[in-house]
Design an enzyme around this catalytic site. Structure first.
Site, PDB file in Angstrom:
ATOM      1  N   ASP A 283       3.836   1.569  -4.756  1.00 27.52           N
ATOM      2  CA  ASP A 283       3.277   1.141  -3.483  1.00 27.52           C
ATOM      3  C   ASP A 283       2.944  -0.348  -3.621  1.00 27.52           C
ATOM      4  OD1 ASP A 283       2.478   1.028  -0.895  1.00 27.52           O
ATOM      5  OD2 ASP A 283       1.054   2.671  -0.999  1.00 27.52           O
TER       6      ASP A 283
HETATM    7  C1  BGC Z   1       1.364   1.308   2.170  1.00 24.79           C
HETATM    8  C2  BGC Z   1       2.716   1.964   2.152  1.00 24.79           C
HETATM    9  C3  BGC Z   1       3.731   1.054   2.802  1.00 24.79           C
HETATM   10  C4  BGC Z   1       3.738  -0.260   2.063  1.00 24.79           C
HETATM   11  C5  BGC Z   1       4.759  -1.241   2.577  1.00 24.79           C
HETATM   12  C6  BGC Z   1       1.396  -0.101   1.622  1.00 24.79           C
HETATM   13  O1  BGC Z   1       0.199  -0.767   1.830  1.00 24.79           O
HETATM   14  O2  BGC Z   1       0.457   2.106   1.434  1.00 24.79           O
HETATM   15  O3  BGC Z   1       2.673   3.199   2.784  1.00 24.79           O
HETATM   16  O4  BGC Z   1       4.984   1.645   2.794  1.00 24.79           O
HETATM   17  O5  BGC Z   1       2.443  -0.856   2.170  1.00 24.79           O
HETATM   18  O6  BGC Z   1       4.432  -1.752   3.804  1.00 24.79           O
END
Ligand code: BGC
Length: 739
Positions: A283
């Site tokens: 993530d």
């Molecule tokens: C979120 C993810 C997301 C990623 C990219 C993160 O902060 O937890 O779910 O896909 O950002 O935007």
């Protein structure tokens, strides 16, 4: 063996052979690329960066990112979209020595150009075909815009409505969540990757992110192994079985170990036990965040722990880019981990067909055509209609008569557009969203609509109440549209108080005090607490955030052009103190058997145990009866499937859809079992007077549970079978004895 059977065996054998052969060819192609790669180039494939800086106004980062892309140091970009931009950036990647194409990824969570209901809302439809269809459309639109990969579906089971990301998932139940996970993966990807109108999906956040302590985002998760396996992992397994191309790990720790550095999750379970062949992306900066967690001393140790634990691609930590080469040189990281990660990523690039045509998804003509396709509006309207849950409808006040002359529309969300899109809107033009005002206007063209806000969502003053009360007094029908605004739920949007914000509940009371019946439409990204509305409103329509066609769909329900069919995918608490609250709880040794006698019982002295609205609840304008329950076997062997059948009849005056639900209880076991577990459901449309026989299958797998030492097991004994219209409204009961 009959002819049909042998033919289908032959066919499936040839499909398997074909898939193997295809895998082998791709593997050979991957190997041939790997042979050409230096260690630096391999590490390059493991990096993913956000393109906001690259395509937006110049920033410090822009130049070095572009250089990294040109030097083959980037495997994927997120947040670059549109044919023009993706072409431009891909062209830069193709200047690198090995010309390995980039993967373009984006959070296409509930639609791209067309905004569909937020995922929690859509889950309330319990309609797997519409859920699959909206993911298909999202794939069609985003693929036409140069995107290869979405970070969806979020398959985290969430039992805590304080957590803002509850809006992004399928709610509290593992079985429903698993079915929806599968539908969404198949929608985004189709049966096979490589079509220009499909994109890779990503099952996130691996794992148990939805159990963040106290509903606060990014918080630790401490759960038993049994809970992990029974409640949180099955939707991920369902996504993996449906062929999901990628996984994303999560920000949380799991029992003390950050998910990103968790080899038990990523290596043992995902890659070994499940034999998962796709790749895992971290993530956003979750590798780097293992340092503030106190799990890795510095970026170097974070990179080491993440790659060894099975995180293949580094989103935005720059940990792999900066540290992996040093880690290999010092002998701390075996190059085999890097090779494995690169192979998994290259494999997907081949599968998508990007080595054959890196611009495959970046076609301007297609982009123009797909992006304005009017037929997607119908999909959005159908999805929005099906997502609405009618919580209450006293004296059948709904549906309203279309000949009404004077309707008061009161509340801060009557004219909402942007709010109805909810969180995670990455492209859409939210000015196109149909508000409730517009939807109602369209429906009853001759009626006078008296619209007044009364209060804003977060107001602390009551100066607008008088107008609202006047509008109500003079109206034939009063509809209030209240709720949260769009950015009160979503990532990093946890709330400790989930009641209606501002003075909205007071506004309701003032309007209700006129003596007029009041219909309340509620919009939110989570279950809210709304005591006085629950007690005093004449009808309550839960409308979540329904996307582009929200206002039309709500008007369809208000005036009976659509008979509401949604059922809650998550329990609605009476107050925050009941959280976590979910239908499949354990009985305890001191269950409340008589609500009037709670002394020394597992109870609260200031509120009942049960929720305000239960999982599976949702009313219709018609009535259904359940009859004639039959089990195919009341004494089955452990390897046998029990068929549960019954008749569902529409006994009302209008056509309608019912979500029939099957629950079981394993009454005694070596590990205590929940009082109820959903094991089947079907959404059925019936005309007035029409009946249908419904059959659910209880396979041996559905009767098993997770034992900390023995893994998944089934034990002999009694199983109760319950069929009903909601988890708290069981219509038919039976039982069988497993031998
Ligand atoms: C979120 C993810 C997301 C990623 C990219 C993160 O902060 O937890 O779910 O896909 O950002 O935007």
């Amino acid at each position: 063996m009959n002819k049909f059977f042998s033919l289908s065996l032959l066919l499936s054998a040839s499909i398997v052979t074909h898939v193997h052969a295809q895998r082998k060819t791709i593997e050979q192609r991957v190997d041939s690329v790997m042979k050409l790669m230096t260690l630096t180039e391999k590490i390059g494939q493991l990096n993913q960066y956000s393109g906001r800086e690259v395509t937006g106004p110049a920033s410090d980062r822009k130049n070095y990112l572009l250089n990294d892309i040109k030097n083959g140091m980037v495997g994927s970009m997120l947040n670059v979209k549109g044919v023009k931009d993706t072409r431009e950036i891909q062209a830069i990647a193709l200047q690198s020595r090995l010309k390995i194409p980039l993967l373009f990824s984006l959070d296409v969570i509930h639609g791209y150009k067309t905004v569909f209901p937020i995922p929690l809302a859509e889950s309330a439809s319990w309609d797997l075909s519409i859920i699959r269809r909206t993911a298909e459309v999202a794939a069609e639109e985003s693929a036409a815009s140069g995107i290869h990969w979405t970070f969806a579906p979020m398959v985290d089971i969430a039992r805590d409505p304080r957590w803002g990301r509850v809006m992004e998932g399928a709610g509290e139940d593992t079985y429903l969540g698993s079915q929806i996970a599968k539908a969404r993966v198949l929608g985004f990807q189709g049966d096979k990757l490589g079509g220009v109108d499909r994109i890779m999906a990503c099952a996130k956040h691996f794992a148990a992110y939805g159990s963040s302590m106290a509903g606060r985002d990014y918080n630790p998760v401490d759960i038993s192994k049994q809970q992990l396996h029974e409640i949180y992992l099955p939707p991920f397994k369902a996504a993996a079985d449906a062929g999901v191309a990628t996984f994303m790990n999560s920000f949380n720790t799991l029992n003390g170990i950050p998910a990103t550095g968790n080899a038990y999750l990523q290596r043992d379970i995902l890659k070994k036990q499940w034999n998962y062949q796709g790749f895992v992306v971290s993530d956003w900066a979750s590798i780097k965040e293992m340092t503030p967690w106190g799990f890795a001393k510095n970026l170097n140790e974070a990179a080491e722990k993440a790659i060894i634990a099975g995180s293949d691609m580094d989103m935005e930590s720059e940990a792999y880019k900066k540290e992996l080469e040093k880690l290999v040189a010092s002998g701390k990281v075996d190059v085999k981990y890097i090779d494995e990660a690169v192979k998994r990523i290259l494999y997907k690039k081949f599968e998508l067909g990007l080595f054959d045509n890196p611009y495959k998804f970046s076609d301007e003509k297609r982009e123009k055509k797909v992006m304005n396709d009017p037929k997607y509006k119908d999909v959005a309207r159908a999805a929005a209609q099906g997502s609405i849950v009618l919580l209450k409808n006293n004296n059948a006040i709904l549906p309203l008569n279309k000949s009404l002359k004077n309707i008061a529309l009161i509340g801060p969300l009557v004219n909402a557009k942007r709010d109805q899109a909810g969180s995670w809107v990455v492209y859409a033009d939210t000015t196109n969203i149909v508000s409730v005002y517009e939807g109602v206007k369209q429906k009853v063209k001759n009626a006078k609509l008296n619209y007044t806000e009364g209060t804003s969502i977060t107001d602390t003053v009551t100066s607008g109440f008088a107008n609202a009360v006047n509008a109500a007094k003079n109206a034939d029908a009063v509809v209030m549209v209240l709720g949260e605004n769009w950015d009160m739920s979503g990532e990093a949007k946890s709330r400790t108080d989930i009641s209606l914000p501002g003075k909205q509940e007071e506004l309701f009371k003032a309007v209700k005090a006129t003596g007029k019946p009041v219909i309340v439409v509620l919009m939110a990204g989570r279950p809210l607490v709304f005591d006085s509305i629950s007690a005093q409103a004449d009808a309550i329509v839960y409308a979540w955030f329904l996307g582009d066609q929200g206002g039309n769909a709500i008007a369809d329900v208000l005036f009976g052009d659509y008979n509401p069919s949604g059922k809650l995918p998550i329990s609605f608490p009476r107050n925050v103190g009941q959280i976590p609250i979910f239908y499949n709880f354990y009985n305890t040794g001191r269950p409340v058997t008589k609500p009037t006698d709670i002394r020394y019982k597992s109870a609260y002295i200031d509120a009942p145990n049960d929720p305000q609205y239960a999982f599976g609840h949702g009313l219709s304008y018609t009535t259904f009866t359940y009859s004639d329950l039959k089990l195919s076997n009341t004494n089955p062997q452990k390897n046998e499937t029990v068929k549960v059948s019954f008749t569902l009849t529409n006994t009302g005056k209008v056509a309608g859809e019912e979500v029939a639900q099957l629950y079981i209880q394993d009454t005694f076991a070596s590990v205590v079992r929940p009082v109820k577990e959903l094991k089947g459901f079907e959404k059925v449309k019936l005309k007035p007077g029409e009946s249908k026989q419904i059959t659910f299958e209880l396979s041996p797998e559905k009767l098993s549970f997770y034992h900390e030492e023995k893994g998944w097991i089934t034990e002999a004994g009694e199983f109760k079978v319950m069929v009903g219209t909601a988890s708290n409204d069981i219509k038919l009961k039976s039982s069988f004895e497993l031998k």
